[in-house]
Enzyme design. Sequence first.
Site, PDB file in Angstrom:
ATOM      1  N   GLN A 193       0.934   8.134   6.915  1.00 13.85           N
ATOM      2  CA  GLN A 193       1.409   7.790   5.652  1.00 13.85           C
ATOM      3  C   GLN A 193       0.311   7.120   4.807  1.00 13.85           C
ATOM      4  O   GLN A 193       0.734   6.294   3.936  1.00 13.85           O
ATOM      5  CB  GLN A 193       2.531   6.970   5.908  1.00 13.85           C
ATOM      6  CG  GLN A 193       3.604   7.679   6.664  1.00 13.85           C
ATOM      7  CD  GLN A 193       4.915   6.741   6.645  1.00 13.85           C
ATOM      8  OE1 GLN A 193       5.652   6.354   5.701  1.00 13.85           O
ATOM      9  NE2 GLN A 193       5.075   6.076   7.846  1.00 13.85           N
ATOM     10  N   ASP A 223       1.616  -5.573   8.293  1.00 10.53           N
ATOM     11  CA  ASP A 223       2.175  -4.588   7.873  1.00 10.53           C
ATOM     12  C   ASP A 223       1.418  -3.428   6.969  1.00 10.53           C
ATOM     13  O   ASP A 223       0.657  -3.757   6.455  1.00 10.53           O
ATOM     14  CB  ASP A 223       3.628  -4.963   7.226  1.00 10.53           C
ATOM     15  CG  ASP A 223       4.443  -3.961   7.179  1.00 10.53           C
ATOM     16  OD1 ASP A 223       4.614  -3.128   7.884  1.00 10.53           O
ATOM     17  OD2 ASP A 223       5.289  -4.118   6.321  1.00 10.53           O
ATOM     18  N   GLU A 224       1.954  -2.131   7.243  1.00 12.25           N
ATOM     19  CA  GLU A 224       1.469  -1.201   6.509  1.00 12.25           C
ATOM     20  C   GLU A 224      -0.305  -1.181   6.550  1.00 12.25           C
ATOM     21  O   GLU A 224      -1.122  -1.089   5.813  1.00 12.25           O
ATOM     22  CB  GLU A 224       1.606  -1.181   5.046  1.00 12.25           C
ATOM     23  CG  GLU A 224       3.200  -1.136   4.928  1.00 12.25           C
ATOM     24  CD  GLU A 224       3.688   0.344   4.999  1.00 12.25           C
ATOM     25  OE1 GLU A 224       3.116   1.238   5.537  1.00 12.25           O
ATOM     26  OE2 GLU A 224       4.882   0.330   4.872  1.00 12.25           O
ATOM     27  N   ARG A 232      11.338  10.822   3.433  1.00  8.11           N
ATOM     28  CA  ARG A 232      12.159   9.966   2.626  1.00  8.11           C
ATOM     29  C   ARG A 232      13.673  10.529   2.764  1.00  8.11           C
ATOM     30  O   ARG A 232      14.758   9.762   2.436  1.00  8.11           O
ATOM     31  CB  ARG A 232      12.037  10.047   1.128  1.00  8.11           C
ATOM     32  CG  ARG A 232      10.564   9.587   0.712  1.00  8.11           C
ATOM     33  CD  ARG A 232      10.126   8.266   1.428  1.00  8.11           C
ATOM     34  NE  ARG A 232       9.547   8.470   2.665  1.00  8.11           N
ATOM     35  CZ  ARG A 232       9.315   7.626   3.454  1.00  8.11           C
ATOM     36  NH1 ARG A 232       9.773   6.287   3.510  1.00  8.11           N
ATOM     37  NH2 ARG A 232       8.430   7.944   4.529  1.00  8.11           N
ATOM     38  N   LYS A 284       9.487  -0.160  12.181  1.00  8.57           N
ATOM     39  CA  LYS A 284       8.340  -1.077  12.127  1.00  8.57           C
ATOM     40  C   LYS A 284       8.691  -2.609  11.705  1.00  8.57           C
ATOM     41  O   LYS A 284       8.080  -3.620  12.288  1.00  8.57           O
ATOM     42  CB  LYS A 284       7.327  -0.617  11.417  1.00  8.57           C
ATOM     43  CG  LYS A 284       7.538  -0.464   9.813  1.00  8.57           C
ATOM     44  CD  LYS A 284       6.156  -0.027   9.104  1.00  8.57           C
ATOM     45  CE  LYS A 284       6.432   0.022   7.720  1.00  8.57           C
ATOM     46  NZ  LYS A 284       6.726  -1.330   7.135  1.00  8.57           N
ATOM     47  N   THR A 285       9.489  -2.478  10.560  1.00 14.22           N
ATOM     48  CA  THR A 285       9.819  -3.950  10.059  1.00 14.22           C
ATOM     49  C   THR A 285      10.704  -4.512  11.073  1.00 14.22           C
ATOM     50  O   THR A 285      10.767  -5.934  11.319  1.00 14.22           O
ATOM     51  CB  THR A 285      10.747  -3.746   8.812  1.00 14.22           C
ATOM     52  OG1 THR A 285       9.922  -3.046   7.772  1.00 14.22           O
ATOM     53  CG2 THR A 285      11.034  -5.240   8.255  1.00 14.22           C
TER      54      THR A 285
END
Length: 692
Positions: free
Chosen positions: A271, A232-233, A623, A32-33
């Site tokens: 998330q 973002d997020e 993770r 995504k970044t």
Amino acid sequence: MLDLSRLNPPQRLAVTVEEGPALVLAGAGSGKTRVIAHRIAWLVEQGADPGEILAVTFTNKAAVEMKDRVKGLSKAAGAGCHIATFHGFGLWFLRQEHLAAGLPKWFSICDAGDQASLLKRSLRDVQMDSRRFDVRRLLAVISRRKNEAAGAPRRKVKGSAGSGAAGSVPGSVPDDDYEVIATEILPRYEQALRAQRSLDFDDLLVRPVALLSGDRAMRKKYQEQFRHVLVDEYQDTNRIQLELLEILCTSRTRSPDWSGRSLCAVGDDDQAIYGWRGADVRNIRQFERSFPGAQVIRLEQNYRSTARILDCANGVIARSADRRPKRLWTEADPGDPVRLVALPDEQEEARFVAGEVARGLAEGRAPSDFAVLYRLNAQSQPLEEALREVGIPHKVRGGPAFFDRAEVRDVVGWLKACAFPEDDVSLSRIVDVPPRGIGDVAMERLGNWASGNRMAISAALKLADQVPDIPRGAPEKMGQFADQLDRFRSRFGAGRIAEPARAMFEDLDLRGWFRKTVASPEAGTRKAESVDALLRSLEWHERRDPRSTLGSFLHRLALDSRDEEPEDADGVTLMTLHSAKGLEFPVVFLIGVEEDLLPVSGIQGEARDLEEERRLAYVGITRAREVLWVTRASARTRRGRIEPRTPSRFLEDLPPGAHVRHDPASGESAAAASTRSAEVLQALRARMTGRR
């Protein structure tokens, strides 16, 4: 020309969406970044003015990383577009519009500790014992009230289950009493903020929303300035943040004009793990309702984890209710199966983890390759002891924050007292640090007199001899303190902050004082090192911006201290699942996967949110890059009693082919042991057949 060839098809689509709203559902590890950075560079390449681009993130670390990535792709975009956290953007906006907001150009920002001090003072003003109330819980009610006043609908704000913040405790002060006392002290709290020209963190969003909502010309100005907005997020947004986005991006009509405008929100409802601090997962699930006509793009290819780890993650999250469907996949090898281990108790669980880490280190891995994740901070103690016993370096994240330490707050208090003369909270904190004989009684009488005469305490210090009944000798000491502050303040200027601060700390001998406050030399050294840590931050800020001021440094520090921790030495990382969000490690141990831990039982009376607990488990699993251990204890000691534990319901959702049960006694998995036994049995049969 921007190279998009290394992006997969959905990523390229997300980067090149032209006008209108778009929601990019980006699964864990799906890049995504990279998408956001490429989209910013692509917009500039297509002719957008960098100044028209606003990208908002949730942490300062993410904002810095985003800026670096964008600069690497396009120097023009990196230099000109506005990339900040939501609160950072609110701070920038209020400094631009400080006159309309009724603020000075430089105002102080109250952190949680400052807010608690103001609330306690307000409680005393209404003759209420502050010890009767949980101040953090009262702050949550105050925060909700302020957000409601800005237009956000009523929504209960919970205490933090992740960090152990207080919730509603059975037998303690009822919820209704918190509502009643909040009604009484909110005006006093707001008045105290105004008196010292301060804002709290809620104000950094509430005030911009209020100003933009009430001023059509101002709203149009910023809508024209920021024609392209990226978030973002997005799953972590709350109601007031959604309102800000709606104001900036739409005219709030049924058919807003998106000509030459765009909104790109990137997030993952799987998330969404911050409901306890106000985030509303409905914002991402109902995106099309807020922004009609939105295009939805799914990023499901994972570039982080092995296939078996992803299979386990998909198995757990598939049972989540009301989620937007997506399934992570990878072109990587299947990898090792996820290993499930049951240990007798928490001590054996910790020793097992330490033993496996030691084995990995012996095989050539670095300590930083390993992370141990748990639901509650209290679970770290046995791990720390086990790792210490075998000499494995480790660091704990998500525990007591650096900026919450008393000595750090003292150092920052001195800087605030110099930068913001009307900041009564900071001045009151440091007036006797180091001790100079100004007692609480003298300060209380001075504060009451200053309040009655509508002046800041810093101004009242020089008039202390006019205060009735002030203790003998106090006015002289207060005058000397005021003169000392004036000398320190005069040394600071634009581009001159680190050296004056160093000289001030040396004049005060803060390091020596901190060492004297504790008996242990090691503890004294740790406290003294906080001075050097702040000085390093000042020096870095000054190098980054030669025209920086002490006020700009403290504004940055106020925002950074909310979500950043100083870099620690290399070691095994121990952290809560909430702290692990956004990180990844080659080897992960997810421990305590039991009922009442994951999912957690209600924290201090709060009802647990099972859906959010499931998402937490999903975050923990994703993770891991290469190896994932999932451990649980058959019994744990609680309040001096040994209690049996039940395996987590989430373990039932792990696909059979993606995990194995590991027998710590034999050092191999149950599946491997079964295979080996079958091979031995087959060999014995063949031998017996040959004898016949």
